[in-house]
Design a protein around this motif. Sequence first.
Motif, PDB file in Angstrom:
ATOM      1  N   THR A  38      49.023  19.603  92.643  1.00  0.00           N
ATOM      2  CA  THR A  38      48.002  18.894  91.966  1.00  0.00           C
ATOM      3  C   THR A  38      46.926  19.731  91.232  1.00  0.00           C
ATOM      4  OG1 THR A  38      48.585  17.136  93.406  1.00  0.00           O
ATOM      5  CG2 THR A  38      46.612  16.909  92.152  1.00  0.00           C
ATOM      6  N   THR A  39      46.460  20.703  92.075  1.00  0.00           N
ATOM      7  CA  THR A  39      45.430  21.444  91.510  1.00  0.00           C
ATOM      8  C   THR A  39      45.886  22.386  90.429  1.00  0.00           C
ATOM      9  OG1 THR A  39      44.596  21.584  93.874  1.00  0.00           O
ATOM     10  CG2 THR A  39      43.803  23.466  92.405  1.00  0.00           C
ATOM     11  N   VAL A  40      47.096  22.865  90.500  1.00  0.00           N
ATOM     12  CA  VAL A  40      47.580  23.556  89.409  1.00  0.00           C
ATOM     13  C   VAL A  40      47.887  22.873  88.215  1.00  0.00           C
ATOM     14  CG1 VAL A  40      49.777  25.053  88.523  1.00  0.00           C
ATOM     15  CG2 VAL A  40      48.700  25.450  90.956  1.00  0.00           C
ATOM     16  N   PHE A  41      48.213  21.678  88.286  1.00  0.00           N
ATOM     17  CA  PHE A  41      48.757  20.912  86.885  1.00  0.00           C
ATOM     18  C   PHE A  41      47.289  20.308  86.587  1.00  0.00           C
ATOM     19  CE2 PHE A  41      53.061  20.796  88.569  1.00  0.00           C
ATOM     20  CZ  PHE A  41      53.656  20.801  87.342  1.00  0.00           C
ATOM     21  N   GLY A  42      46.169  20.100  87.545  1.00  0.00           N
ATOM     22  CA  GLY A  42      45.031  19.623  86.884  1.00  0.00           C
ATOM     23  C   GLY A  42      44.318  20.954  86.005  1.00  0.00           C
ATOM     24  N   LEU A  43      44.498  22.224  86.545  1.00  0.00           N
ATOM     25  CA  LEU A  43      43.666  23.154  85.676  1.00  0.00           C
ATOM     26  C   LEU A  43      44.497  23.269  84.497  1.00  0.00           C
ATOM     27  CD1 LEU A  43      41.953  25.537  85.964  1.00  0.00           C
ATOM     28  CD2 LEU A  43      43.797  26.973  86.985  1.00  0.00           C
ATOM     29  N   MET A  44      45.917  23.078  84.447  1.00  0.00           N
ATOM     30  CA  MET A  44      46.388  23.453  83.323  1.00  0.00           C
ATOM     31  C   MET A  44      46.311  22.281  82.416  1.00  0.00           C
ATOM     32  SD  MET A  44      50.566  24.539  84.758  1.00  0.00           S
ATOM     33  CE  MET A  44      51.251  23.424  83.557  1.00  0.00           C
ATOM     34  N   TYR A  73      44.441  22.747  78.586  1.00  0.00           N
ATOM     35  CA  TYR A  73      44.978  22.164  77.464  1.00  0.00           C
ATOM     36  C   TYR A  73      44.248  21.390  76.558  1.00  0.00           C
ATOM     37  CZ  TYR A  73      48.329  19.513  74.493  1.00  0.00           C
ATOM     38  OH  TYR A  73      48.842  18.905  73.649  1.00  0.00           O
ATOM     39  N   MET A  74      43.128  20.757  77.244  1.00  0.00           N
ATOM     40  CA  MET A  74      42.257  19.667  76.482  1.00  0.00           C
ATOM     41  C   MET A  74      41.023  21.054  75.923  1.00  0.00           C
ATOM     42  SD  MET A  74      41.623  16.829  79.454  1.00  0.00           S
ATOM     43  CE  MET A  74      39.942  16.307  78.634  1.00  0.00           C
TER      44      MET A  74
END
Length: 170
Positions: free
Chosen positions: A124-130, A134-135
């Motif tokens: 979850t942390t890795v995908f949140g950082l990605m 991206y934003m």
Amino acid sequence: MLARQLAVARPLVQRARIVPLSSAPTRSFRLGFPREPITQPLDPTYYPSNNDTIDPGMNGGYVNPVPEKRQFRDPYGDWWDKQERRNYGEPVHEDNDILGRFTPEEYTWTTPGKGLFQIGCFITTVFGLMGVVYMFYPDKPAIPRTFPHRGLEKALGGPGSVSAASDGTD
């Protein structure tokens, strides 16, 4: 040699022959191949035919100790072999290769549920950082580049050719 034997149609493997003592320096005789198959039953004193009722472990009557991983034994105990944590003359379990000190250790510091929760938090942390990157990552330059003279029409080959972006002043 093989072609010569095939040409005369002799068998490739001959019967076993006994070689006399004079030509065999280490043994009294030597047998060649193929050997005759064993047709008589084996000696029961050397090869007992046990079943599961006579010998439950099917290990020849060996006293198998309780399976205990050596990593869980007291490291400060008075062991004869300090590294392997065993005493002299202690019977070895038949799965000693799995239970010894040089096998992968069992992780007892966490439970499987807690481990899966930690892996989920990491993902979850890795995908949140990605998602945050991206934003806020710029997808195009701040000011698009333009070229004079109708997008360098003459420099790129004249009318009808693919031109660069024009600045709109011509």
